[in-house]
Design a protein around this motif. Sequence first.
Motif, PDB file in Angstrom:
ATOM      1  N   TYR A  69      74.595 104.284  64.243  1.00 59.46           N
ATOM      2  CA  TYR A  69      73.144 104.305  64.105  1.00 59.46           C
ATOM      3  C   TYR A  69      72.734 103.670  62.792  1.00 59.46           C
ATOM      4  N   ASP A  70      71.486 103.273  62.744  1.00 56.99           N
ATOM      5  CA  ASP A  70      70.825 102.995  61.481  1.00 56.99           C
ATOM      6  C   ASP A  70      69.361 103.355  61.674  1.00 56.99           C
ATOM      7  N   ILE A  71      68.528 102.980  60.732  1.00 55.31           N
ATOM      8  CA  ILE A  71      67.149 103.430  60.804  1.00 55.31           C
ATOM      9  C   ILE A  71      66.423 102.860  62.028  1.00 55.31           C
ATOM     10  N   MET A  88      75.798  97.346  58.857  1.00 52.61           N
ATOM     11  CA  MET A  88      74.976  98.193  59.699  1.00 52.61           C
ATOM     12  C   MET A  88      73.581  97.609  59.870  1.00 52.61           C
ATOM     13  N   LYS A  89      73.057  97.027  58.749  1.00 50.50           N
ATOM     14  CA  LYS A  89      71.649  96.654  58.807  1.00 50.50           C
ATOM     15  C   LYS A  89      71.377  95.498  59.747  1.00 50.50           C
ATOM     16  N   SER A  90      72.390  94.664  59.920  1.00 53.45           N
ATOM     17  CA  SER A  90      72.187  93.514  60.797  1.00 53.45           C
ATOM     18  C   SER A  90      71.865  93.972  62.223  1.00 53.45           C
ATOM     19  N   LYS A  91      72.199  95.216  62.507  1.00 52.70           N
ATOM     20  CA  LYS A  91      71.978  95.736  63.860  1.00 52.70           C
ATOM     21  C   LYS A  91      70.500  95.708  64.259  1.00 52.70           C
ATOM     22  N   VAL A  92      69.626  95.785  63.252  1.00 50.23           N
ATOM     23  CA  VAL A  92      68.192  95.792  63.555  1.00 50.23           C
ATOM     24  C   VAL A  92      67.805  94.525  64.294  1.00 50.23           C
ATOM     25  N   GLN A  93      68.432  93.431  63.864  1.00 54.60           N
ATOM     26  CA  GLN A  93      68.078  92.149  64.475  1.00 54.60           C
ATOM     27  C   GLN A  93      68.845  91.891  65.777  1.00 54.60           C
ATOM     28  N   LYS A  94      69.761  92.781  66.106  1.00 49.00           N
ATOM     29  CA  LYS A  94      70.590  92.617  67.295  1.00 49.00           C
ATOM     30  C   LYS A  94      69.714  92.330  68.507  1.00 49.00           C
ATOM     31  N   PRO A  95      69.950  91.233  69.181  1.00 50.75           N
ATOM     32  CA  PRO A  95      69.081  90.921  70.321  1.00 50.75           C
ATOM     33  C   PRO A  95      69.290  91.912  71.453  1.00 50.75           C
ATOM     34  N   LYS A  96      68.210  92.391  71.985  1.00 54.21           N
ATOM     35  CA  LYS A  96      68.315  93.254  73.162  1.00 54.21           C
ATOM     36  C   LYS A  96      67.550  92.540  74.261  1.00 54.21           C
ATOM     37  N   ASN A  97      68.275  91.691  74.938  1.00 59.07           N
ATOM     38  CA  ASN A  97      67.635  90.759  75.847  1.00 59.07           C
ATOM     39  C   ASN A  97      66.774  91.419  76.898  1.00 59.07           C
ATOM     40  N   GLY A  98      67.333  92.473  77.488  1.00 59.36           N
ATOM     41  CA  GLY A  98      66.621  93.123  78.588  1.00 59.36           C
ATOM     42  C   GLY A  98      65.216  93.516  78.203  1.00 59.36           C
ATOM     43  N   ARG A  99      65.121  94.244  77.097  1.00 56.87           N
ATOM     44  CA  ARG A  99      63.833  94.793  76.730  1.00 56.87           C
ATOM     45  C   ARG A  99      62.890  93.694  76.247  1.00 56.87           C
ATOM     46  N   ARG A 100      63.448  92.744  75.523  1.00 62.35           N
ATOM     47  CA  ARG A 100      62.593  91.692  75.006  1.00 62.35           C
ATOM     48  C   ARG A 100      61.957  90.901  76.141  1.00 62.35           C
ATOM     49  N   LYS A 101      62.772  90.572  77.115  1.00 62.65           N
ATOM     50  CA  LYS A 101      62.239  89.824  78.269  1.00 62.65           C
ATOM     51  C   LYS A 101      61.141  90.634  78.947  1.00 62.65           C
ATOM     52  N   PHE A 102      61.418  91.903  79.077  1.00 59.31           N
ATOM     53  CA  PHE A 102      60.466  92.790  79.732  1.00 59.31           C
ATOM     54  C   PHE A 102      59.155  92.808  78.950  1.00 59.31           C
ATOM     55  N   LEU A 103      59.285  92.903  77.634  1.00 60.94           N
ATOM     56  CA  LEU A 103      58.082  92.963  76.798  1.00 60.94           C
ATOM     57  C   LEU A 103      57.254  91.700  76.938  1.00 60.94           C
ATOM     58  N   LYS A 104      57.964  90.565  76.941  1.00 64.34           N
ATOM     59  CA  LYS A 104      57.249  89.299  77.090  1.00 64.34           C
ATOM     60  C   LYS A 104      56.508  89.291  78.401  1.00 64.34           C
ATOM     61  N   GLY A 105      57.182  89.811  79.411  1.00 62.08           N
ATOM     62  CA  GLY A 105      56.557  89.887  80.725  1.00 62.08           C
ATOM     63  C   GLY A 105      55.264  90.682  80.662  1.00 62.08           C
ATOM     64  N   VAL A 106      55.367  91.839  80.036  1.00 61.39           N
ATOM     65  CA  VAL A 106      54.184  92.690  79.914  1.00 61.39           C
ATOM     66  C   VAL A 106      53.070  91.961  79.180  1.00 61.39           C
ATOM     67  N   ALA A 107      53.455  91.306  78.078  1.00 63.43           N
ATOM     68  CA  ALA A 107      52.462  90.591  77.282  1.00 63.43           C
ATOM     69  C   ALA A 107      51.772  89.530  78.123  1.00 63.43           C
ATOM     70  N   GLY A 108      52.565  88.821  78.928  1.00 60.79           N
ATOM     71  CA  GLY A 108      52.003  87.772  79.761  1.00 60.79           C
ATOM     72  C   GLY A 108      50.984  88.327  80.746  1.00 60.79           C
ATOM     73  N   VAL A 109      51.388  89.367  81.429  1.00 60.96           N
ATOM     74  CA  VAL A 109      50.506  89.976  82.424  1.00 60.96           C
ATOM     75  C   VAL A 109      49.218  90.457  81.766  1.00 60.96           C
ATOM     76  N   SER A 110      49.355  91.092  80.597  1.00 61.09           N
ATOM     77  CA  SER A 110      48.167  91.658  79.973  1.00 61.09           C
ATOM     78  C   SER A 110      47.256  90.557  79.443  1.00 61.09           C
ATOM     79  N   ALA A 111      47.856  89.450  79.007  1.00 62.68           N
ATOM     80  CA  ALA A 111      47.022  88.334  78.547  1.00 62.68           C
ATOM     81  C   ALA A 111      46.168  87.846  79.713  1.00 62.68           C
TER      82      ALA A 111
END
Lengths: 289, 430
Positions: free
Chosen positions: A42-44, B1-24
């Motif tokens: 985990y991290d923040i 550890m900190k690099s994990k924040v930037q770790k790509p999470k493709n599934g969710r990101r794609k989903f979010l973009k989808g949501v953004a598109g629909v709402s636009a």
Amino acid sequence: MQKITTKENGVSWIQVTPLAIILLGFLIAPLLVILTVSFWEYDIGGMYPAFSHVNYTEILTSHTTINLYLRTFKFTFFVWLITLSIGFSVSYFLSFCVASTTWRIALFLLCTIPFWTSNVIRMIAWIPFLGRNGAINQGLASMGLIDQPLEFLLFSEFAVILTYVHLYTLFMIVPIFNAMSKIDPDVIEAARDAGANGWQIVRHIIVPLTLNGVALGSIFIITLVMGDFFIVRVMSGGLSGSVASAMYNEITGLQYPAAAANAVLLVITVVLLVSVILRFVDVRKVLTE
Amino acid sequence: MKSKVQKPKNGRRKFLKGVAGVSAFAAGSQIIGAPMVWANKLKDIKLSHVGGAYSAMKPIAEQASKDLGFTIEMQNLGFEALTARVATQPKTIDIADLSFVSMPAVTPRGVMQGIDISRIKNWDKITPIFTQGKNQDGSTASTQGNAPYEMMYLEKMDSKAWHEGPTEHASLIPTIYNADTLGIRPDIIARPIENWSELFNPEFKGKAGIVDTPAVGIMDAAMALESRGDLIYGDKGNMTIEEIDKTMDVLIDLKKQGHFRSLWNTFDASVNLMVAGEVVIQSMWSPAVTAVRSRGVDCTFVALKEGYRGWGNGIGMMAHLDGLQRDAAYEYINWYLDGWQGAFIARQGYYSAVPETTKAALSQEEWDYWYEGKKATVDIKGPNGNLQEKAGHVRDGGSYWDRMGKVACWNAIHDENRHLTKRWNEFIAA
């Protein structure tokens, strides 16, 4: 032992199902989740599935863990000892000194009255009593017994143990009273006729026959005290802690995997303690008697 | 550890973009739709606003629902529970009312959406501390800790990291904030208190207190240690492991000597400790000091040479809001900055993000007392009409800029939070 008949197989399966579902869904499944998460990283920003022993290594190699466990054991031991003495005395009085059954029940119900209000209120109510300028200090000062307020009364381990005892003693009284009330008065009569004195009766008849109740009460006390973080926090003014309060601080920082590892360790500890008790006492016998 | 924040999470990101598109698309279609239909539909909208008890207050929701014609439902959670709820159950909330301190745990998870600044009517009137990271005199506001300005802007609607310097998208719209310092009992400490170092002065052994939250409690300690000359911190709101260790060593030592009477972790605990005389010097919140005074016990929120520990809250929109609900959310945010809420919280001693609209909603006497730091010419009333301060009283610390301009560091989650929690547990166990 009689062999349990399994003829009505279908029916007994149906009878067992509701409890099985509840235990699976609300006990086993969450425990498995906690166990799984305890190996995550985990991290923040979040938690990441992994199989890492870091959380456990950190806990098991830290002297804070030992300190917290020692403190928690200390609380548990003192609370257990005090509630046991009170629980045993109260039950003894109710069972053997009160002749009328009506009075016995009435006095027993009296013990439960404090439980009609919430735990939190009963805990907080101690604070104005124990404080530096609280009722006890003012009373002692006005009687001329002290000239400096007693500071150890509040925000101290004394206050924590006092509150635990106040809140949890009933959990000791009920099972012991239950065990004692099952003792056949004729047995005691017979012992007396045979020349046993009061102490011998307590030592050789009452204690062995109430041991199961003591065991049940002890299990309640151990699990309640070992799992608490709130009472210890409020009554020690945040200056003392238990194993669970360390978990709470980890959850505060969104450090769920660390808290989960701590939780697993606590579950193991409590299970070990309880199984030691169960080795000595057959609780099942108590419940089926 | 900190690099994990930037770790790509493709599934969710794609989903979010989808949501953004629909709402636009949905937002676009509304512009074409008739305003009448829009107003009719709006009254069925419900927005669930979840925040701390000091910020998400029921009367605000009632007034907003009345003024806006749709329903705001408010719910209170403690800081930890709130952060966890926003981070892990984002869909159960529409409007998140968060401390900027929560943002490092929220923004990287992509659970909220950016706010289009062009749709915020009073944006330009928001205090420059938030929007430009500057004080009134143009000097740079403190950047120690989680300075709100550093987490103010997002590059895009769905960015998972903050942008340095202004963009078109805000992560949160600032609402309520204050400058915290030590509260003291002047009737017991009969001499001026001017430095944070007094918190650790042996004179107050057994009568001092700090906040029982690792991240904030250690900052109180850091203010005191820096003032005492023990060490100079690079950033009191983001300490190195070495700084954490040194600070915690001192705290553990002080605890063993019996310096602290009690730590506090709720508003009323801090008030009760002070009223009962258990503690005579401790870090506090401004309204807690007022609450002590309203119980007839003298209490001062002392202005210290080293400055204040600042904190700020804002409201933001969860990622799932779109269409009509998002329009309603914008309406609500605009209402929030329009003065009523600002005046309501001013009467408790908090500051509003838009002082200008707050001024219009307060009486001149109230404005002079709360914001200008002038002597009260009339009795000062609280939000419920209760007496807060008698005429003649002067607000501790002076005017708005005397106080907010002297923030030395902001409440924060430290990068080394993991180590801090470990050491804090050691402090508790010691």
